[in-house]
Design a protein around this motif. Structure first.
Motif, PDB file in Angstrom:
ATOM      1  N   SER A 143     -61.881-122.210  55.629  1.00  0.00           N
ATOM      2  CA  SER A 143     -61.924-123.472  56.370  1.00  0.00           C
ATOM      3  C   SER A 143     -63.325-124.040  56.265  1.00  0.00           C
ATOM      4  N   GLY A 144     -63.440-125.308  55.850  1.00  0.00           N
ATOM      5  CA  GLY A 144     -64.748-125.929  55.743  1.00  0.00           C
ATOM      6  C   GLY A 144     -65.410-125.659  54.403  1.00  0.00           C
ATOM      7  N   PRO A 145     -66.705-125.993  54.270  1.00  0.00           N
ATOM      8  CA  PRO A 145     -67.420-125.792  53.007  1.00  0.00           C
ATOM      9  C   PRO A 145     -67.336-124.341  52.535  1.00  0.00           C
ATOM     10  N   LYS A 146     -67.280-124.147  51.225  1.00  0.00           N
ATOM     11  CA  LYS A 146     -66.939-122.839  50.667  1.00  0.00           C
ATOM     12  C   LYS A 146     -68.128-121.993  50.230  1.00  0.00           C
ATOM     13  N   GLY A 147     -69.344-122.467  50.421  1.00  0.00           N
ATOM     14  CA  GLY A 147     -70.500-121.753  49.885  1.00  0.00           C
ATOM     15  C   GLY A 147     -70.621-120.317  50.365  1.00  0.00           C
TER      16      GLY A 147
END
Length: 220
Positions: A143-147
């Motif tokens: 969930s959200g940015p994958k960094g």
């Protein structure tokens, strides 16, 4: 440069459950990369007298009402996305060539699918659909940015790491968390692909799996 993205505990739990490996790694998104998303979402919107206002790569602020093109609020967009995924997760179409390209690449690379998917109940449906299409690789839901998730997946790997995703937000996040990764921005929809101007850290912008596979093979 954005700060590295922390990983969510529930995502880290999924990653820790994967078999350990030091092999070279492809981390691949699902929506609009392996499975079509935009064409299905557009059908969903039109059925509700909604539409994309333009082909910019964002959802909030870019979905409006057909009658007057008034913009939906962020809350309305989120509600529609939740309903959309519940309706379509088991029935999305395969992007042409994704299955063949990934099968061939899997001879020399580990492949993990990292997908932002609302609702844990949708994960089994997605895994079943992908498996039926010849894409039987491990699925990690985020969930959200994958960094943060990408950095965790790449930990202890000695070989190169390739990240494939359509979202510029996710690519920016990965650049902050794992700048050594090779970044491929893949967008299956030709209109959104044509409207995208890739950031400098993108190594390849494409909507073609043959081109993608050839590019990855050239890394070795």
């Amino acid at each position: 440069m954005p700060e590295p993205t922390p990983i969510l505990p529930e995502v880290l739990d999924q990653i820790r459950a994967l078999p350990a490996s030091e092999n070279r790694l492809i981390i691949c998104d699902v929506d609009e990369v392996i499975l079509h998303l935009i064409r299905h979402l557009e059908d969903y919107l039109h059925e509700r007298e909604l539409l994309f206002l333009n082909h910019e790569y964002r959802l909030t602020g870019n979905i409006g009402r057909l009658a007057d093109q008034s913009v939906l609020s962020a809350e309305e967009v989120r509600a529609h996305l939740l309903a959309f995924f519940d309706e379509i997760s088991h029935a999305q179409d395969l992007v042409d060539g994704a299955d063949r390209a990934l099968e061939a690449l899997a001879e020399h690379w580990d492949i993990i699918l990292l997908t932002n998917l609302p609702g844990s109940h949708n994960k089994p449906a997605r895994e079943k659909l992908l498996g039926s299409m010849g894409v039987p690789f491990p699925v990690v839901t985020n969930s959200g940015p994958k960094g943060g998730a990408v950095a965790a997946l790449a930990a202890n790997r000695s070989g190169p790491v390739v990240f494939i995703d359509d979202s510029p937000t996710n690519h920016t996040s990965v650049q902050a968390s794992l700048p050594s990764s090779v970044q491929i921005q893949f967008i299956a929809d030709e209109r959104f692909l044509a409207a995208t101007r890739p950031d400098g850290h993108i190594d390849l912008l494409t909507g073609d799996w043959q081109e993608t596979a050839a590019f990855i093979r050239s890394i070795l």
